[in-house]
Design an enzyme around this catalytic site. Structure first.
Site, mmCIF file in Angstrom:
data_model
loop_
_atom_site.group_PDB
_atom_site.id
_atom_site.type_symbol
_atom_site.label_atom_id
_atom_site.label_comp_id
_atom_site.label_asym_id
_atom_site.label_seq_id
_atom_site.Cartn_x
_atom_site.Cartn_y
_atom_site.Cartn_z
ATOM 1 N N SER A 1 1.526 -7.697 -0.781
ATOM 2 C CA SER A 1 1.899 -8.630 0.174
ATOM 3 C C SER A 1 1.136 -9.913 0.279
ATOM 4 C CB SER A 1 2.491 -8.253 1.188
ATOM 5 O OG SER A 1 1.611 -7.788 2.370
ATOM 6 N N GLU B 1 -1.090 -29.917 27.311
ATOM 7 C CA GLU B 1 -2.531 -30.526 26.721
ATOM 8 C C GLU B 1 -2.283 -31.607 25.970
ATOM 9 O OE1 GLU B 1 -5.683 -28.912 27.404
ATOM 10 O OE2 GLU B 1 -4.302 -27.833 28.744
ATOM 11 N N LYS C 1 0.207 -8.000 12.568
ATOM 12 C CA LYS C 1 -0.812 -7.161 12.129
ATOM 13 C C LYS C 1 -2.034 -7.408 12.793
ATOM 14 C CE LYS C 1 -3.063 -4.786 8.169
ATOM 15 N NZ LYS C 1 -3.130 -5.048 6.606
ATOM 16 N N TYR D 1 -8.205 0.222 -3.159
ATOM 17 C CA TYR D 1 -7.156 0.855 -4.312
ATOM 18 C C TYR D 1 -6.392 0.073 -4.659
ATOM 19 C CZ TYR D 1 -4.774 -0.293 0.143
ATOM 20 O OH TYR D 1 -4.197 -0.853 1.375
ATOM 21 N N THR E 1 1.713 -4.568 4.288
ATOM 22 C CA THR E 1 1.522 -4.930 5.755
ATOM 23 C C THR E 1 0.700 -6.291 5.935
ATOM 24 O OG1 THR E 1 -0.739 -3.630 5.777
ATOM 25 C CG2 THR E 1 1.078 -2.307 6.172
ATOM 26 N N ASP E 2 0.290 -6.723 5.029
ATOM 27 C CA ASP E 2 -0.522 -8.129 5.344
ATOM 28 C C ASP E 2 0.515 -8.996 5.470
ATOM 29 O OD1 ASP E 2 -2.834 -6.691 4.685
ATOM 30 O OD2 ASP E 2 -3.153 -7.658 2.493
ATOM 31 N N THR F 1 0.745 -1.337 0.004
ATOM 32 C CA THR F 1 0.067 -0.009 -0.111
ATOM 33 C C THR F 1 0.752 1.122 -0.102
ATOM 34 O OG1 THR F 1 -1.798 -1.134 1.009
ATOM 35 C CG2 THR F 1 -1.819 1.338 1.344
HETATM 36 C C1 SIN Z 1 -1.117 -3.188 2.863
HETATM 37 O O1 SIN Z 1 -0.019 -2.757 2.244
HETATM 38 O O2 SIN Z 1 -1.542 -2.315 3.703
HETATM 39 C C2 SIN Z 1 -2.205 -4.022 2.180
HETATM 40 C C3 SIN Z 1 -1.628 -4.606 0.839
HETATM 41 C C4 SIN Z 1 -0.438 -5.303 1.086
HETATM 42 O O3 SIN Z 1 0.062 -6.040 2.246
HETATM 43 O O4 SIN Z 1 0.342 -5.321 -0.219
#
Ligand code: SIN
Length: 350
Positions: free
Chosen positions: A80, A307, A186, A47, A113-114, A33
């Site tokens: 990602s 467990e 995340k 987007y 971020t993913d 992103t």
């Molecule tokens: C992001 O970057 O927040 C979402 C899309 C990605 O992980 O490439």
């Protein structure tokens, strides 16, 4: 004459560009992103990620030139969700080369971020240097009101350029916060404060172009690890199985049939395994598949022989790693050994 020579030297030094003496920071762009664009300034979902080239990311933050001698390189251009072990290996090789050749003092990886946490942990285990590697990204595309990418990139360069960041393992820096690769995850689908380190907490903050740290990184990382992926072109295949009430054994059976090298069971609570899945995993372990018990709970240790009868079944416990981090570690552990007791030791140290 001597005074004249000194005066000439002084004039020469004061005429050197202000940048001389700054640390060298290499920015490796992989998409996400932070390189995304929307159609309106209010679009923060739907987007297109991974559009802008690294030159545009750098041009948006000219202030980074005050922090470091910056060079940029496009290593990949992906959302990602499509990150792959092949790109991890390429990244590790490029970073190791940049450090061993003296080309860079620090590296910033821009990333979606993913799956940033998985790439960060992979690099935490495979970069062979105490120099700093920082991953950053954005939750809002570059075209959005209050886009967070430019400040995140500025902060990441500030962290990578600072000596105090060295020897802390790979770092993840967004939203003015610095987290360790092993612990960070995340936690929110959309908000800029999404990255958290659960019970163990963040390492520090970055403010005014300077990082401030409160904790050291204690688990084995970077130059201290046993993993060497320099010559690797692939990694062992490890899959994740999710536990839930009434889970059918079908997914476990299909992974066994597909001959996965390792299985992470994201169990309920303390890594507990549903009674109909247990015999499938026992059989897999007896046949040489590495079976790791993790938890879907997000925090806390998995109790060995708690467990489940781990010694009896040849199972490995994930310590407090999330299932997705346990997968990364198992992929690397399997490049060294298939012995469950040795893999268990790795899980207790890394
Ligand atoms: C992001 O970057 O927040 C979402 C899309 C990605 O992980 O490439």
């Amino acid at each position: 004459m001597k005074n004249y020579a000194l005066a000439v030297l002084f004039v020469f030094i004061s005429c050197l560009p202000a940048q001389a003496g700054l640390p060298k920071v290499l920015i490796l762009a992989t998409g996400g992103t932070i390189a995304g664009t929307g159609t309106t300034a209010t679009q923060t979902a739907g987007y297109k990620a991974a559009v802008l080239p690294v030159e545009s990311l750098l041009a948006a933050v000219p202030q980074i030139k005050e922090l470091a001698l910056v060079a940029g390189e496009q290593l990949a251009q992906v959302d990602s969700k499509n990150m792959t072990p092949a790109i991890w290996l390429k990244l590790a090789a490029r970073i190791n080369k940049a450090f061993s050749s003296g080309e860079a003092d620090g590296v910033v990886v821009t990333h979606g971020t993913d799956t940033m946490e998985e790439t960060a942990y992979f690099l935490n285990l495979t970069v062979k240097s105490s120099n700093t590697v920082v991953l950053t990204g954005a939750m809002r595309p570059s075209t959005a009101l209050s886009a967070d990418g430019a400040m995140n990139l500025y902060n990441a360069v500030a962290v990578a350029a600072e000596r105090a960041s060295e020897n802390r393992g790979v770092l993840v820096c967004l939203n003015d916060q610095i987290n360790g690769a092993r612990e960070v995850t995340k936690t929110n689908t959309s908000t800029p404060d999404t990255f958290r380190s659960g019970d163990t907490g963040l390492l520090g903050y970055v403010q005014g172009g300077k990082p401030v740290y409160y904790k050291a990184t204690v688990r084995v990382h970077t130059a201290q690890t046993a993993f060497d992926v320099l010559a690797a072109t692939t990694l062992p295949r490890v899959e994740i199985l999710y536990g839930y009430a009434g889970v059918s054994p079908a997914a476990a059976e299909s992974l066994v049939a597909a001959k996965a090298d390792g299985i992470i069971y994201a169990g309920v609570g303390n890594g507990s395994i549903y009674e109909e899945v247990l015999p499938v995993l026992k059989k897999a372990s007896a046949a040489g598949t590495a079976v790791v018990r993790a938890s879907r709970a997000g925090n806390g240790l998995i109790t060995r022989n708690g467990e489940e009868a781990d010694d009896l079944n040849g199972f490995i416990t994930a310590d407090n790693l999330t299932p997705q981090k346990a997968r990364v570690l198992l992929m690397l552990a399997l490049t060294k050994t298939r012995n469950p007791a040795e893999i268990q030791e790795i899980f207790l140290s890394y």
